[in-house]
Every structure is written in structure tokens, then in C-alpha cells.
Design a protein around this motif. Structure first.
Motif, mmCIF file in Angstrom:
data_model
loop_
_atom_site.group_PDB
_atom_site.id
_atom_site.type_symbol
_atom_site.label_atom_id
_atom_site.label_comp_id
_atom_site.label_asym_id
_atom_site.label_seq_id
_atom_site.Cartn_x
_atom_site.Cartn_y
_atom_site.Cartn_z
ATOM 1 N N PHE A 1 125.466 18.671 5.917
ATOM 2 C CA PHE A 1 125.369 17.384 6.415
ATOM 3 C C PHE A 1 124.272 16.747 5.893
ATOM 4 O O PHE A 1 123.069 17.359 5.685
ATOM 5 N N ILE A 2 124.195 15.311 6.292
ATOM 6 C CA ILE A 2 122.998 14.661 5.884
ATOM 7 C C ILE A 2 122.598 13.780 7.085
ATOM 8 O O ILE A 2 123.613 13.376 7.794
ATOM 9 N N ILE A 3 121.412 13.468 7.333
ATOM 10 C CA ILE A 3 121.003 12.679 8.647
ATOM 11 C C ILE A 3 121.282 11.173 8.192
ATOM 12 O O ILE A 3 120.884 10.663 7.164
ATOM 13 N N THR A 4 121.769 10.462 9.262
ATOM 14 C CA THR A 4 122.194 9.223 9.113
ATOM 15 C C THR A 4 121.467 8.269 9.970
ATOM 16 O O THR A 4 121.434 7.338 10.054
ATOM 17 N N GLY A 5 120.770 8.927 10.887
ATOM 18 C CA GLY A 5 120.179 8.094 12.082
ATOM 19 C C GLY A 5 119.149 9.014 13.031
ATOM 20 O O GLY A 5 119.289 10.185 13.145
ATOM 21 N N VAL A 6 118.129 8.448 13.557
ATOM 22 C CA VAL A 6 117.101 9.023 14.571
ATOM 23 C C VAL A 6 116.913 8.074 15.761
ATOM 24 O O VAL A 6 116.669 7.096 15.544
ATOM 25 N N VAL A 7 117.205 8.931 16.839
ATOM 26 C CA VAL A 7 116.725 7.750 18.064
ATOM 27 C C VAL A 7 116.055 8.640 18.987
ATOM 28 O O VAL A 7 116.526 9.670 19.726
ATOM 29 N N PRO A 8 114.841 8.410 19.047
ATOM 30 C CA PRO A 8 113.875 9.047 19.953
ATOM 31 C C PRO A 8 114.376 8.602 21.438
ATOM 32 O O PRO A 8 114.560 7.510 21.808
ATOM 33 N N GLY A 9 114.079 9.389 22.467
ATOM 34 C CA GLY A 9 114.201 9.036 23.819
ATOM 35 C C GLY A 9 113.992 10.408 24.726
ATOM 36 O O GLY A 9 113.975 11.390 24.172
ATOM 37 N N ASP A 10 113.891 10.185 25.954
ATOM 38 C CA ASP A 10 113.820 11.364 26.855
ATOM 39 C C ASP A 10 115.084 11.414 27.718
ATOM 40 O O ASP A 10 115.474 10.839 28.474
ATOM 41 N N TYR A 11 115.934 12.450 27.008
ATOM 42 C CA TYR A 11 117.276 12.721 27.275
ATOM 43 C C TYR A 11 117.648 13.358 28.522
ATOM 44 O O TYR A 11 118.708 13.675 29.089
ATOM 45 N N ASP A 12 116.799 14.356 28.798
ATOM 46 C CA ASP A 12 116.693 15.177 29.990
ATOM 47 C C ASP A 12 115.925 14.857 31.123
ATOM 48 O O ASP A 12 115.897 15.483 32.237
#
Length: 607
Positions: free
Chosen positions: A92-103
Motif C-alpha cells: 500500500f501507498i499513503i494517499t492522505g493524512v487527516v489529523p484529529g481527535d477521533y476518540d
């Protein structure tokens, strides 16, 4: 008196000339920022370690993520946190990054989207790495895949980001679902009342489209070969499809939709870059007002002397294992005049290369844009941007946290893999002001679990608007959404910078709204008055349902105007002291002459 007038004229001319000269000057500060680490794909921004300084998330070799933390010593961004290659499947290759507080623990997590390396249009997998005391500890892999990169939004209004998208492998018209990760376990729920055929690549958005301070849902669709749009308004806490839209006539290639208050009326306008032929020999940017189907051109002239420029045409089938960016406008108020500008990548249609250009938002000067009153003008002679050959991505970023938007450009060099990162400081020095607003999750205030600081949360959905009176007494307002888009290197900032123009007045009213829970009819909005210009406002909406209890921390950013005023004041004082010294010296000299005359007269009389 004449000397005093001459001094004032010389000083005024010097300040004015310096301001004019540096108004659009850029300075390459790449080495100061990254040292020798200026390579990779800048994928996202966020305050990972909660120090009120925005950090940069960079993809390396499409297989690992490096988080560059902001520092006070050069290089100002240092690689500190890694998600190594072995954390993802090898194919797999990384296509995107989205930081956030998911929990919901008020600590920043990191979401990665990935695709198969061997298939150009494979489905998108999602991996979430949990933040723990400014590190990443543990992960969850979603058990469903999406047909494209998901939209990160707050679907249920609990101020915890959710993952929205079209699930792969369900049907021809795949159903939309939303994934909640509140307890670090994936919980899937149907999202919309009707199936959706989504355009790939999509430019879905979570943004307030009717100025009720509650984020709505904008979707890009594909009906056969015909692109379209759907608007789902949040009515009483539920999303209801209210409007279908179509692209402008005679358009062959469609870019990414983006939303911004283009003309300063307080409403979010829909901007759409397009190509009028298959190879983008003729390009244009159109604008649509909220609730109106008519498309109005705001830029059609891409001619520079004898050379015709245009958008880089998107590839129908991009090569496997490569990131290919769609036509995208990256927006920000570069000159703080209250009207957002844009950065865009244009290609010389003769085939001699491509580069980044600044599009300045200026008053309309032709009949085609008179209904908008504003238009884009290309800055062809921006030599600092033009010096970066092979530019592929250009976006705004406040490098020095001073409210002035600088630029980051990614370029491709012949014979090298990956991108080279360039940082350009904006030396804009005109008499203009701003207000910078960041809205946090509000899940806690001063009593967060583990005594963490709730600054690194990257909250999607809040809406900010202000009203004030300019120096001429006219009402001025503007609005912006926070983190409304997250896919395909949208590179939106986790804060909002609103230009105020040359008005140094207090902001009369600043409004902040957040998404509301499903089925809740109450709008969650708060108002602050008399906000000081050139300040950063950190809004903590805690508790969510009691807007009057929300708190706002104000941090002042001294303007260069303050420095110029101090220099002028010191100069005037020094000048006055010199005049006083000269007059005092002349008076003392006259007194000495008079004393000598008195002494001489006394001696003469004695004789």
C-alpha cells in the motif's frame, strides 16, 4: 518649521516606499525551516504536541509519515514523530493524512488513507493511529473500504470527527456510511436517505451553506459522464437534500470545488476551476452564489504576453503508485484586505513547464463579473514563485504564527522521486489587520483527562463570521468555515485567518457556531464583541449546549505598524531634542556674549 515639514515628508515617503516595495515580496526561508529535510509531500497541518504552534505532516516515499514539530530554534520544523513503513501493509501507498481527535480524549490522533501500489484506481483503506502523550501508540484498521478518500466531518454533532464516504463493493450506486470511533472501535451507520454515485476524485465539503452557523453537507456526484452537485442542508439536526446542481456549460474537465466568502457578503460562495477543452488550452474559474444555479466567471484571462497558460489537465488513468493532484484552488487572504486570494498551479500550454501563481482577489473590471463585483487577477511577475520550476502543489501556511499567510510549494525535479519542499515568507508590510480564530472541540476546558492541553484537535465544522465598520464608516463582514474539506491534499489550515483591511477598529461582533447533534433544533452559536485587531482567538465551546459559557482566549500579535509608529515617535523625539539642543546652545552663546559686553562696559566706566 521648514526643517520639521521636510523631515515629516522624508519619513512618510520612506515608510510608504518600503511598504509598496515589500507588499508582494517573498523570501525563500526553506533552509531556516527544514534545513536539509525539505523533501516529501506536505499532507496536512495540525498542533500535534498542543504547544499552540502548528506542526507539519509530511509523507516520505509514499510509505511513511513524518511529523515535523514547530521549534523556536532553526531549523524551525524538526522531524520528531514517525509512522514507519512497517505500520502499513507492504503493498500500500499513503494517499492522505487527516489529523484529529477521533476518540474524544482531547489528544491528536492521525488518520491515514492508503491504496494498493499496483492499482491506480483501487479502493481506499483507512488506518487510525492513536495519540498518547504527544506520541502515537496503537492503531485501528477500518474493516470496510471506500471508493475514494473519505470526508472527515462531525456527522452527529458530538464534536468528535467522524469518517464519511461511499462504501466500496455494495452496489453500482453505493450507499454512504459514516464511521464513529468514539470508543476506539469502528461503529458503522447509514448516513444519507438516498444512495450516492460519487465523483472520483470528489471534493465533498462540510460547510455552512445557508448562514445559520450549522455545517451542511456538499457532495460532488457523477451521473454517467455528467458531473453534478448535491446540497444537503442540516435542518433540525438532520441532513436533507435541498438542491441539485450542474456544472457550467461547455465544460470538459472539472476541478475541485472549494468554498470561501469571495465577495465579503458573509455567505460561502462556490468556486470551481474548469477546463473548456480536453487538454486545458482554455481554462476558467467560475463562482456560484448560495442557492443560485447561475455560474459567473471570475477568471478567464490566462494570457501572459504571447504565452497562454492553463490548468494542468487531470489524468484519466494516473499511473499506479503515483499521487496525481486534481485541479485545486488553495485559498487564503494573502494581503489581509478582507477578500480571499488563491494559489494555483498553471501549465504553459506550449509545453515548456508549469509553476505556481498567486491569484489576487480584486474589484471587477469587466462586464462578465459585474454581478459578483470581484474577480481574480493573476500575478504573472511574482519572480519568487516563478523561480520554482516544476511546481505541483502550492498552499498557504502561517509559518511564523504572526497572522500573515506565507506559502509552501512542492515541486518535482527531473530524475528524483518525491517532491522538494519550498517555503516562502510573505513580507507583506501594508497597513492592514487581521483576526485569527481557532475553534477547539470543547470536550473539556481546564479539566481534561490526563491533564492534557486540548489544543491539538483539528476540529472540522465550526463556522466563524465577523461584522465591523471600516475606516470610511461602511459595514464590513466576512465568514469562513474551519476544516471543511479533507481529501486529495486539500491542505486546509486548522485555523481561520480573516483579513480586516486597513480598518484598525475593534471588531464589533465575532460569531462562532458549531455543528449540532442529530435531531437537535437549537443552533449552537456564541457572540463576542470588541475584539482587538491582530489577535488570535482560541475558542473553547464548553459545554457544547451552553454557548454563554463558552470561553475565548485572546493572544495579541503586534503588527509591524506598531514598530513603524514607535520608530516615527522616537524619530520625532530625537528631532525635537536636537532642535532644543540647538536653541539652548544659541541661547547660551548669546548669554555669554551679553556677559562679556557687560563686563567690558563696567571696566570702561571705571576708567
Amino acid at each position: 518649521m521648514k526643517m520639521w515639514i521636510l523631515f515629516i515628508k522624508i519619513f512618510t515617503f520612506t515608510v510608504y516606499f518600503a511598504g509598496q516595495y515589500s507588499a508582494y515580496a517573498l523570501q525563500d526561508v526553506t533552509t531556516d525551516l527544514f534545513g536539509s529535510e525539505n523533501h516529501g509531500t506536505v499532507a496536512a497541518f495540525g498542533d500535534f504536541n498542543s504547544d499552540k504552534q502548528t506542526d507539519i505532516f509530511i509523507i516520505r516515499e509514499q510509505s511513511e509519515l513524518v511529523i515535523f514539530l514547530a521549534d523556536l530554534k532553526a531549523p524551525y520544523f524538526k522531524p520528531k514523530v514517525h509512522i514507519p513503513k512497517y505500520a502499513l501493509p507492504t503493498n500500500f501507498i499513503i494517499t492522505g493524512v487527516v489529523p484529529g481527535d477521533y476518540d474524544g480524549d482531547s489528544q491528536m490522533d492521525v488518520l491515514l488513507t492508503a491504496q494498493l501500489k499496483t492499482e491506480a484506481n483501487s479502493n481506499t483503506m483507512v488506518f487510525v493511529f492513536w495519540g498518547n502523550n504527544q506520541t502515537l501508540d496503537g492503531q485501528v484498521d477500518l474493516n470496510k473500504t471506500f471508493v475514494d478518500q473519505p470526508l472527515i466531518m462531525d456527522f452527529n454533532g458530538d464534536m468528535i470527527p467522524d469518517i464519511f464516504g461511499v462504501i466500496a463493493g455494495v452496489s453500482a450506486d453505493s450507499s454512504t456510511e459514516v464511521c464513529y470511533l468514539t470508543g476506539r472501535n469502528a461503529v458503522w451507520q447509514p448516513a444519507l436517505s438516498s444512495p450516492l454515485k460519487m465523483r472520483i476524485p470528489h471534493s465533498n465539503a462540510f460547510i455552512d451553506l445557508n448562514k445559520d452557523f450549522t455545517a451542511d453537507l456538499f457532495l460532488t456526484t457523477q451521473d454517467g459522464n455528467v458531473p453534478g452537485f448535491e446540497t444537503w442542508i442540516n435542518k433540525d439536526g438532520n441532513f436533507t437534500k435541498t438542491q441539485l446542481g450542474s456544472i457550467p456549460e461547455n465544460v470538459k474537465k472539472v476541478g475541485q470545488s472549494s468554498f470561501v466568502d469571495f465577495d465579503g457578503d458573509g455567505f460561502q460562495d462556490h468556486l470551481l476551476p474548469v477546463c473548456l477543452d480536453d487538454v486545458c488550452q482554455r481554462s476558467a474559474i467560475y463562482l456560484s452564489k448560495p442557492g443560485e444555479p447561475e455560474w459567473l466567471p471570475v477568471l478567464t484571462d490566462f494570457q501572459r504576453k504571447e504565452t497562454l497558460w492553463g490548468f494542468v489537465p487531470p489524468q484519466t488513468t494516473p499511473p499506479a503508485g503515483e499521487l496525481h493532484n486534481p485541479i485545486t484552488l488553495h485559498l487564503g487572504d494573502y494581503n489581509m484586505d478582507g477578500f480571499p486570494d488563491a494559489l494555483v498551479i498553471l501549465r504553459n500550454t506550449s509545453g515548456s513547464g508549469q509553476q505556481a501563481f498567486l491569484l489576487e482577489n480584486v474589484p471587477c473590471n469587466n462586464a462578465s463579473c459585474k454581478d459578483v463585483g470581484r474577480m481574480f487577477r493573476v500575478h504573472w511577475d511574482q519572480s519568487d514563485l516563478g523561480a520554482i520550476s516544476g511546481a505541483a502543489v502550492a498552499t498557504f501556511f502561517d509559518i511564523y504564527e504572526d497572522g500573515i499567510l506565507d506559502m509552501i510549494v512542492l515541486s518535482k525535479e527531473e530524475g528524483k522521486e518525491g517532491f522538494v519542499i519550498h517555503a516562502l515568507k510573505n513580507n507583506f508590510e501594508a497597513d492592514a489587520y487581521f483576526v485569527k480564530v481557532i475553534v477547539l472541540s470543547g470536550l473539556c476546558s481546564n479539566d481534561c483527562p490526563g491533564n492534557v492541553k486540548p489544543f491539538g484537535v483539528n476540529q472540522p465544522g465550526p463556522y466563524v463570521s465577523y461584522t465591523t465598520v471600516d475606516s470610511n464608516g461602511y459595514l464590513k463582514n466576512a465568514s469562513a468555515g474551519q476544516l471543511s474539506q479533507s481529501a486529495h491534499l486539500s491542505l486546509q489550515l486548522p485555523y481561520t485567518v480573516l483579513g480586516l483591511g486597513r480598518s484598525a477598529n475593534f471588531l464589533d461582533h465575532l460569531y462562532v457556531g458549531i455543528p449540532r447533534p442529530l435531531g437537535d433544533k437549537d443552533v449552537r452559536k456564541q457572540e463576542w464583541t470588541a475584539i482587538i485587531p491582530n489577535s488570535q482567538l482560541i475558542v473553547i465551546p464548553y459545554p457544547h449546549n451552553e454557548p454563554r459559557s463558552w470561553s475565548a482566549k485572546l493572544y495579541l500579535t503586534p503588527s509591524n505598524i506598531v514598530l513603524l509608529t514607535a520608530i516615527a515617535l522616537i524619530g520625532v523625539c530625537v528631532f525635537i531634542l536636537v532642535i532644543i539642543g540647538i536653541l539652548h546652545w544659541q541661547e547660551k552663546k548669546a548669554d555669554d556674549r551679553e556677559k562679556r559686553q557687560e563686563a567690558h562696559r563696567f571696566h570702561f566706566d571705571a576708567m
